[in-house]
Write a protein that holds these residues in place. Structure first.
Motif, PDB file in Angstrom:
ATOM      1  N   ALA A  62      34.824 -19.477 -25.122  1.00 32.51           N
ATOM      2  CA  ALA A  62      34.434 -21.076 -24.996  1.00 32.51           C
ATOM      3  C   ALA A  62      36.411 -21.752 -24.218  1.00 32.51           C
ATOM      4  O   ALA A  62      35.705 -23.493 -24.249  1.00 32.51           O
ATOM      5  CB  ALA A  62      34.978 -21.678 -26.569  1.00 32.51           C
ATOM      6  N   TYR A  65      35.386 -22.575 -20.648  1.00 34.90           N
ATOM      7  CA  TYR A  65      34.169 -23.845 -20.578  1.00 34.90           C
ATOM      8  C   TYR A  65      35.376 -24.718 -20.906  1.00 34.90           C
ATOM      9  O   TYR A  65      35.144 -26.191 -20.415  1.00 34.90           O
ATOM     10  CB  TYR A  65      32.854 -23.711 -21.390  1.00 34.90           C
ATOM     11  CG  TYR A  65      32.206 -23.261 -21.453  1.00 34.90           C
ATOM     12  CD1 TYR A  65      31.386 -23.057 -20.165  1.00 34.90           C
ATOM     13  CD2 TYR A  65      31.834 -21.614 -22.152  1.00 34.90           C
ATOM     14  CE1 TYR A  65      29.983 -22.531 -19.736  1.00 34.90           C
ATOM     15  CE2 TYR A  65      30.268 -20.801 -21.323  1.00 34.90           C
ATOM     16  CZ  TYR A  65      30.102 -21.321 -20.379  1.00 34.90           C
ATOM     17  OH  TYR A  65      29.100 -20.464 -19.552  1.00 34.90           O
ATOM     18  N   HIS A  71      32.404 -27.934 -20.194  1.00 29.06           N
ATOM     19  CA  HIS A  71      30.900 -27.838 -21.945  1.00 29.06           C
ATOM     20  C   HIS A  71      30.885 -29.526 -21.576  1.00 29.06           C
ATOM     21  O   HIS A  71      29.948 -30.033 -22.008  1.00 29.06           O
ATOM     22  CB  HIS A  71      31.809 -28.013 -22.519  1.00 29.06           C
ATOM     23  CG  HIS A  71      33.418 -28.429 -22.990  1.00 29.06           C
ATOM     24  ND1 HIS A  71      34.016 -28.718 -21.759  1.00 29.06           N
ATOM     25  CD2 HIS A  71      33.463 -29.193 -24.078  1.00 29.06           C
ATOM     26  CE1 HIS A  71      34.643 -29.332 -22.358  1.00 29.06           C
ATOM     27  NE2 HIS A  71      34.629 -29.974 -23.605  1.00 29.06           N
ATOM     28  N   THR A 174      29.770 -21.053 -36.697  1.00 28.44           N
ATOM     29  CA  THR A 174      29.820 -22.309 -35.514  1.00 28.44           C
ATOM     30  C   THR A 174      31.176 -22.959 -35.138  1.00 28.44           C
ATOM     31  O   THR A 174      31.111 -23.547 -35.416  1.00 28.44           O
ATOM     32  CB  THR A 174      28.791 -22.280 -34.804  1.00 28.44           C
ATOM     33  OG1 THR A 174      28.112 -22.908 -35.247  1.00 28.44           O
ATOM     34  CG2 THR A 174      27.854 -21.264 -34.357  1.00 28.44           C
ATOM     35  N   LEU A 178      34.290 -23.376 -33.972  1.00 28.95           N
ATOM     36  CA  LEU A 178      34.787 -24.333 -33.458  1.00 28.95           C
ATOM     37  C   LEU A 178      35.892 -24.989 -33.867  1.00 28.95           C
ATOM     38  O   LEU A 178      37.338 -25.294 -33.277  1.00 28.95           O
ATOM     39  CB  LEU A 178      33.781 -25.124 -33.491  1.00 28.95           C
ATOM     40  CG  LEU A 178      33.349 -26.441 -34.335  1.00 28.95           C
ATOM     41  CD1 LEU A 178      34.488 -27.633 -34.528  1.00 28.95           C
ATOM     42  CD2 LEU A 178      32.229 -26.958 -34.234  1.00 28.95           C
ATOM     43  N   LYS A 327      35.282 -29.131 -29.358  1.00 23.58           N
ATOM     44  CA  LYS A 327      35.202 -28.345 -28.909  1.00 23.58           C
ATOM     45  C   LYS A 327      33.883 -27.236 -29.352  1.00 23.58           C
ATOM     46  O   LYS A 327      33.556 -26.497 -29.125  1.00 23.58           O
ATOM     47  CB  LYS A 327      36.332 -27.592 -29.815  1.00 23.58           C
ATOM     48  CG  LYS A 327      37.562 -27.787 -29.414  1.00 23.58           C
ATOM     49  CD  LYS A 327      38.154 -27.998 -27.635  1.00 23.58           C
ATOM     50  CE  LYS A 327      39.692 -28.414 -27.412  1.00 23.58           C
ATOM     51  NZ  LYS A 327      39.668 -29.911 -27.146  1.00 23.58           N
ATOM     52  N   ALA A 330      31.470 -26.504 -26.756  1.00 23.69           N
ATOM     53  CA  ALA A 330      32.212 -25.395 -25.620  1.00 23.69           C
ATOM     54  C   ALA A 330      32.228 -23.978 -26.346  1.00 23.69           C
ATOM     55  O   ALA A 330      31.749 -23.295 -25.767  1.00 23.69           O
ATOM     56  CB  ALA A 330      33.330 -25.648 -25.224  1.00 23.69           C
ATOM     57  N   VAL A 331      32.600 -24.160 -27.427  1.00 24.53           N
ATOM     58  CA  VAL A 331      31.751 -23.130 -29.083  1.00 24.53           C
ATOM     59  C   VAL A 331      30.650 -22.245 -28.767  1.00 24.53           C
ATOM     60  O   VAL A 331      30.781 -21.363 -28.613  1.00 24.53           O
ATOM     61  CB  VAL A 331      32.981 -23.164 -30.188  1.00 24.53           C
ATOM     62  CG1 VAL A 331      32.406 -22.150 -31.198  1.00 24.53           C
ATOM     63  CG2 VAL A 331      34.597 -22.873 -29.907  1.00 24.53           C
ATOM     64  N   SER A 334      29.417 -21.094 -25.244  1.00 16.95           N
ATOM     65  CA  SER A 334      29.540 -19.591 -25.517  1.00 16.95           C
ATOM     66  C   SER A 334      28.822 -19.010 -26.419  1.00 16.95           C
ATOM     67  O   SER A 334      28.790 -17.775 -25.936  1.00 16.95           O
ATOM     68  CB  SER A 334      31.429 -19.410 -26.210  1.00 16.95           C
ATOM     69  OG  SER A 334      31.956 -18.369 -26.074  1.00 16.95           O
TER      70      SER A 334
END
Ligand code: NCD
Length: 341
Positions: A62, A65, A71, A174, A178, A327, A330-331, A334
């Motif tokens: 993440a 990214y 991202h 998730t 994050l 974020k 991106a997470v 990932s």
């Protein structure tokens, strides 16, 4: 719905392996790597059975990214030809959109269905709906469901990858990932930080996933709540429990606020919103009990004047709520990439 427990269901087991749990320091050198690893399990159902090294693998990817700004735009063909279906059986704005954007930015085909438009409303069982979607060649199913354990049930019945986007008051892995990515990005580490999780811990899947993750990564976790909003069976091994907010915030690096999860409450848990805000609503004045550089987090949606003062809600120097959303994409990129890799 049954009363909240801290250990409701056991998510899918990670494949056994030799690597020991390790504590988190700072983002590793893998961040710059363009090639991602994969995860040793098929489904992402909860933090409970994840190892610290899996969490670090997800956060490192993440971070890659985030750092490269990838991202923010369609950047890869990593999921080209992969059919991702988002099945949201509960209201959601940020989590659903975040998964959609993440999958699209990796080149996947993405379809989203919500409860209002699904055949579950016509009496179809969850498993039948999911099997229909599977027959439409879903490779990866992202599921949010109001019942704890429903996502695991789907994972057992279907042969595609399944990601838990929040099940009842069980887990929201998730979101915890994050949150960890946001903290690590701002503070450079997780290990050794003091994190206070405040508010309706009893009904919160976010709290449960965060407690599990932060402890695995070596942070010191406290919960701060009125006695009525503490979990039933505090098998909160290693978690300090406070009912006084000023004491609970003292010396903390991170203050995570939670919404009152009224949709999961059966009965009355707070005497009045006014009283709740007085004792447990986060204001600049209460935040002054934490470290001077303490940051505020909230999974959203925020209820201004209930768990957080409106002025603090808008203080983006201290409140990372938008940072968390950013974020989050991106997470989830990932997670999607590593799981299907
Ligand atoms: C959380 C959830 O759905 O559990 N929100 C989210 O995923 N952004 C927390 C909440 O709804 O209060």
């Amino acid at each position: 719905m049954a009363s909240p427990q801290l250990h409701l269901v056991s998510p899918n087991k990670a494949a056994p392996r030799a690597s020991a749990r390790t504590r988190d320091s700072k983002p590793s050198a893998k961040v710059v790597s363009k090639k991602s690893k994969s995860l040793p399990f098929k489904h992402l159902l909860g933090i409970e059975d994840m190892e610290a090294c899996d969490i670090r693998t997800i956060l490192d990817r993440a971070e890659y990214y985030m750092r490269s700004g990838r991202h923010l735009k369609r950047c890869s063909e990593a999921l080209k030809g992969i059919n991702v279906i988002n099945m949201f059986m509960e209201n959601s704005t940020r989590t659903r959109v975040s998964f959609e954007l993440a999958a699209k930015r990796l080149g996947a085909e993405v379809t989203s269905i919500s409860v209002a438009h699904s055949s579950i409303r016509k009496g179809e069982t969850l498993i039948d709906t999911a099997q229909t979607l599977r027959a439409m060649a879903a490779d990866l199913l992202v599921v949010r469901h109001p019942h704890s354990g429903a996502v695991q049930l789907l994972a057992e019945k279907l042969d595609c990858h399944v990601i838990n986007a929040g099940d009842g008051f069980h887990e929201h892995p998730t979101q915890a990932l994050l949150d960890a990515a946001t903290i690590r990005h701002r503070k450079g580490r997780l290990e050794g930080l003091k994190v206070a999780i405040c508010g309706d811990v009893r009904h919160s899947r976010v709290a449960r996933s965060n407690i599990l993750l932060l402890q695995k990564m070596g942070a010191a976790v406290r919960i701060v709540a009125p006695p009525t909003l503490l979990p039933d069976q505090p098998s909160l091994h290693g978690v300090d429990v406070f009912t006084d907010m000023r004491e609970g915030l003292s010396d903390c690096d991170i203050v995570m606020m939670l919404r009152l999860q009224t949709e999961r409450m059966q009965g009355i848990f707070v005497p009045s919103i006014r009283e709740y805000f007085h004792f447990y609503g986060l204001t600049h004045e209460k935040l002054a009990c934490a470290r001077s550089d303490a940051l505020v987090m909230h999974p959203g949606p925020m209820n201004r004047g209930v768990e957080i003062d409106s002025i603090l809600a808008d203080d983006l120097g201290r409140n990372l709520v938008h940072d968390q959303v950013e974020k989050g994409v991106a997470v989830r990129m990932s997670c999607l990439e590593l799981l299907s890799g």
